[in-house]
Design a protein around this motif. Structure first.
Motif, PDB file in Angstrom:
ATOM      1  N   ARG A 297     -71.111  -9.524 -43.547  1.00  0.00           N
ATOM      2  CA  ARG A 297     -71.030 -10.828 -44.241  1.00  0.00           C
ATOM      3  C   ARG A 297     -71.914 -11.692 -44.172  1.00  0.00           C
ATOM      4  O   ARG A 297     -72.509 -11.898 -43.075  1.00  0.00           O
ATOM      5  CB  ARG A 297     -69.514 -11.395 -44.417  1.00  0.00           C
ATOM      6  N   ASN A 298     -72.546 -12.469 -45.330  1.00  0.00           N
ATOM      7  CA  ASN A 298     -73.217 -13.409 -45.064  1.00  0.00           C
ATOM      8  C   ASN A 298     -72.776 -14.558 -44.382  1.00  0.00           C
ATOM      9  O   ASN A 298     -71.601 -14.891 -44.685  1.00  0.00           O
ATOM     10  CB  ASN A 298     -73.957 -13.943 -46.395  1.00  0.00           C
ATOM     11  N   MET A 299     -73.487 -15.168 -43.419  1.00  0.00           N
ATOM     12  CA  MET A 299     -72.896 -16.386 -42.634  1.00  0.00           C
ATOM     13  C   MET A 299     -72.354 -17.553 -43.493  1.00  0.00           C
ATOM     14  O   MET A 299     -71.837 -18.215 -43.052  1.00  0.00           O
ATOM     15  CB  MET A 299     -73.868 -16.879 -41.548  1.00  0.00           C
ATOM     16  N   VAL A 300     -73.330 -17.815 -44.846  1.00  0.00           N
ATOM     17  CA  VAL A 300     -73.012 -18.713 -45.438  1.00  0.00           C
ATOM     18  C   VAL A 300     -72.014 -18.250 -46.750  1.00  0.00           C
ATOM     19  O   VAL A 300     -72.594 -17.443 -47.540  1.00  0.00           O
ATOM     20  CB  VAL A 300     -74.410 -19.205 -46.008  1.00  0.00           C
ATOM     21  N   PRO A 301     -70.919 -18.560 -46.801  1.00  0.00           N
ATOM     22  CA  PRO A 301     -69.965 -18.124 -47.984  1.00  0.00           C
ATOM     23  C   PRO A 301     -70.372 -18.703 -49.379  1.00  0.00           C
ATOM     24  O   PRO A 301     -70.129 -17.715 -50.506  1.00  0.00           O
ATOM     25  CB  PRO A 301     -68.567 -18.688 -47.452  1.00  0.00           C
ATOM     26  N   ASN A 302     -71.165 -19.859 -49.510  1.00  0.00           N
ATOM     27  CA  ASN A 302     -71.429 -20.108 -50.800  1.00  0.00           C
ATOM     28  C   ASN A 302     -72.884 -19.713 -50.950  1.00  0.00           C
ATOM     29  O   ASN A 302     -73.943 -19.928 -50.673  1.00  0.00           O
ATOM     30  CB  ASN A 302     -71.521 -21.612 -50.737  1.00  0.00           C
ATOM     31  N   PRO A 303     -73.019 -18.890 -51.956  1.00  0.00           N
ATOM     32  CA  PRO A 303     -74.266 -18.399 -52.595  1.00  0.00           C
ATOM     33  C   PRO A 303     -75.228 -19.477 -52.720  1.00  0.00           C
ATOM     34  O   PRO A 303     -76.530 -19.362 -52.483  1.00  0.00           O
ATOM     35  CB  PRO A 303     -73.876 -17.624 -53.906  1.00  0.00           C
ATOM     36  N   ALA A 304     -74.825 -20.601 -53.402  1.00  0.00           N
ATOM     37  CA  ALA A 304     -75.874 -21.595 -53.786  1.00  0.00           C
ATOM     38  C   ALA A 304     -76.284 -22.426 -52.578  1.00  0.00           C
ATOM     39  O   ALA A 304     -77.398 -23.099 -52.453  1.00  0.00           O
ATOM     40  CB  ALA A 304     -75.089 -22.800 -54.571  1.00  0.00           C
ATOM     41  N   GLN A 305     -75.718 -22.196 -51.274  1.00  0.00           N
ATOM     42  CA  GLN A 305     -76.186 -22.302 -49.902  1.00  0.00           C
ATOM     43  C   GLN A 305     -77.052 -21.965 -49.302  1.00  0.00           C
ATOM     44  O   GLN A 305     -77.235 -21.912 -47.894  1.00  0.00           O
ATOM     45  CB  GLN A 305     -75.212 -23.151 -49.356  1.00  0.00           C
ATOM     46  N   ARG A 306     -77.192 -20.323 -49.863  1.00  0.00           N
ATOM     47  CA  ARG A 306     -77.680 -19.509 -48.716  1.00  0.00           C
ATOM     48  C   ARG A 306     -79.402 -19.518 -48.981  1.00  0.00           C
ATOM     49  O   ARG A 306     -79.984 -19.927 -50.112  1.00  0.00           O
ATOM     50  CB  ARG A 306     -77.482 -18.235 -49.060  1.00  0.00           C
ATOM     51  N   THR A 307     -79.971 -19.453 -47.677  1.00  0.00           N
ATOM     52  CA  THR A 307     -81.436 -19.528 -47.580  1.00  0.00           C
ATOM     53  C   THR A 307     -82.126 -18.526 -48.225  1.00  0.00           C
ATOM     54  O   THR A 307     -81.569 -17.220 -48.319  1.00  0.00           O
ATOM     55  CB  THR A 307     -81.850 -19.774 -46.097  1.00  0.00           C
ATOM     56  N   ASN A 308     -83.619 -18.824 -48.419  1.00  0.00           N
ATOM     57  CA  ASN A 308     -84.449 -17.639 -48.695  1.00  0.00           C
ATOM     58  C   ASN A 308     -85.160 -17.368 -47.203  1.00  0.00           C
ATOM     59  O   ASN A 308     -86.262 -16.566 -47.678  1.00  0.00           O
ATOM     60  CB  ASN A 308     -85.181 -17.859 -50.055  1.00  0.00           C
ATOM     61  N   THR A 309     -85.070 -17.909 -46.452  1.00  0.00           N
ATOM     62  CA  THR A 309     -85.879 -17.498 -45.276  1.00  0.00           C
ATOM     63  C   THR A 309     -85.214 -16.857 -44.188  1.00  0.00           C
ATOM     64  O   THR A 309     -84.952 -15.656 -44.166  1.00  0.00           O
ATOM     65  CB  THR A 309     -86.439 -18.831 -44.810  1.00  0.00           C
ATOM     66  N   GLY A 310     -84.548 -17.497 -43.590  1.00  0.00           N
ATOM     67  CA  GLY A 310     -83.818 -17.087 -42.232  1.00  0.00           C
ATOM     68  C   GLY A 310     -82.497 -16.491 -42.621  1.00  0.00           C
ATOM     69  O   GLY A 310     -81.506 -17.256 -42.188  1.00  0.00           O
ATOM     70  N   VAL A 311     -82.360 -15.254 -43.348  1.00  0.00           N
ATOM     71  CA  VAL A 311     -80.996 -14.952 -43.770  1.00  0.00           C
ATOM     72  C   VAL A 311     -80.118 -14.586 -42.593  1.00  0.00           C
ATOM     73  O   VAL A 311     -80.275 -13.480 -41.702  1.00  0.00           O
ATOM     74  CB  VAL A 311     -81.145 -13.853 -44.807  1.00  0.00           C
TER      75      VAL A 311
END
Length: 389
Positions: A297-311
């Protein structure tokens, strides 16, 4: 030895560089692309100073930095630039330091233990979360990290910063600049390092100052002593030579040429919009894969707060959840080691202070095909680790 259900992938990434800093060199990079005429010359010579100024001017052009903002080359990478901003501007009034990952927490420690700010609010959140930034008073100075390098969580917008707010904004943008748009009108001191999104050599940072930041520096003398590396005033005024190609201490002109080469590459592919598009496309490959992979799972639950660099991604599922803490921590380390030994992927284990995780750099210098080739190898390695218990 591969197991029966997950065959060993056939294709390896051509460039297996997925570190989150220093990051992958731009496609086509080679030492032959670096100009060497300034090497062996003084950084104060016309040619040395000219190359430093060219790096500043090209940074302004590509990033779209306003003409009335100043850009200076600082020692000590992003850390040196950010701490210079804190040491020279904070302490005049109330301040808030907001953090949601390792490096932001360093700035909190600076404010609490080193500067010992009298009127300080600490605003923090766990990895993958963003604190309530809207709660920060508009008359407070604020220090924040635009993009959490070690958590993969970025701010959604700058709506929480009012136009014309009284406080100074100090923005650590090192893993966001060149990959995410900046709201320059609301940023007073912005910092980054050459070795992040542009994949250049380390040791140097950039300090970008708004007219409001310049006014603060010139009108305010902090109570604490300033190390020489933070002294950007001369005769009570900002030393503007630092923002015209002079430097506080001796820079590496070889590293400067490497940064210039990366900027020229960026310009050749279409500038900032092309850099943003590459990072967005790369991150989509990885985030879509995470969503389709039941044991991640993405460490960031909110898609709007997910980075486009260090995922950043963490493990889940019955098998993993049944392991003890030490065994859980070993899973990403083992996967990263297995793929490094096979020259498939380097340096993509999660940050040492973060929860056990993998962190794949998706910035602008990474190629989509290399990411597509990496992901099946992670699936293979996970199956191998799981099969061995």
């Amino acid at each position: 030895m591969s197991n029966e259900t997950t065959p060993t992938p056939e294709l390896r990434p051509e460039r297996p560089f997925f570190s989150s800093g220093p990051t992958c060199k731009f496609p086509g990079w080679s030492l032959d692309r670096l100009k060497t005429k300034a090497l062996g010359r003084s950084h104060r010579s016309a040619i040395g100073k000219g190359r430093l100024k060219y790096a500043i001017d090209l940074s302004r052009e590509i990033l779209g930095i306003p003409d009335d903002y100043l850009i200076g080359i600082m020692p000590g990478s992003d850390t040196g630039a950010l701490e210079c901003a804190m040491w020279t501007m904070l302490g005049k009034g109330p301040a808030t330091v907001a953090a949601w990952e390792s490096f932001g927490n360093v700035w909190i420690q600076d404010a609490v233990k080193q500067l010992k700010l009298a009127d300080l609010t600490v605003l923090d959140a766990d990895y993958g979360q963003i604190p309530d930034l809207a709660s920060i008073p508009q008359d407070n100075d604020v220090v924040f990290t635009w993009n959490g390098t070690t958590s993969g969580a970025k701010i959604e917008n700058t709506d929480w910063l009012a136009p014309g707010r009284e406080g100074i904004t100090i923005n650590d943008a090192t893993s966001a600049l060149f990959a995410q748009p900046m709201d320059w009108a609301k940023l007073d001191a912005t910092t980054y390092s050459w070795q992040k999104v542009m994949g250049s050599e380390a040791a140097h940072g950039m300090l970008i100052l708004s007219p409001k930041a310049v006014e603060r520096i010139e009108s305010y003398d902090p109570a604490w002593p300033l190390p020489k590396l933070f002294r950007i005033k001369k005769g009570g005024q900002l030393n503007r030579a630092i923002f015209e190609g002079a430097t506080i201490n001796t820079p590496s002109l070889l590293a400067t040429e490497d940064y210039i080469a990366a900027l020229e590459w960026a310009k050749s592919i279409g500038g900032l919009s092309a850099l943003h598009a590459r990072a967005d496309a790369n991150a989509k490959i990885v985030t879509d894969w995470i969503e389709a992979t039941p044991w991640l799972r993405n460490m960031v639950p909110n898609p709007a707060q997910r980075t486009n660099t260090g995922v950043c991604m963490v493990f889940q599922g019955d098998w993993y959840d049944g392991l003890d803490a030490d065994a859980q921590a070993a899973v990403p380390k083992t996967i990263a080691k297995m793929l490094e030994e096979r020259d498939v992927g380097y340096d993509f284990n999660g940050y040492r202070d973060a929860p056990p995780s993998l962190r794949i750099w998706c910035g602008s210098t990474v190629e989509e095909e290399d990411l597509r080739r990496l992901l099946p190898w992670i699936e293979w390695a996970y199956a191998e680790v799981k099969a061995k218990g």
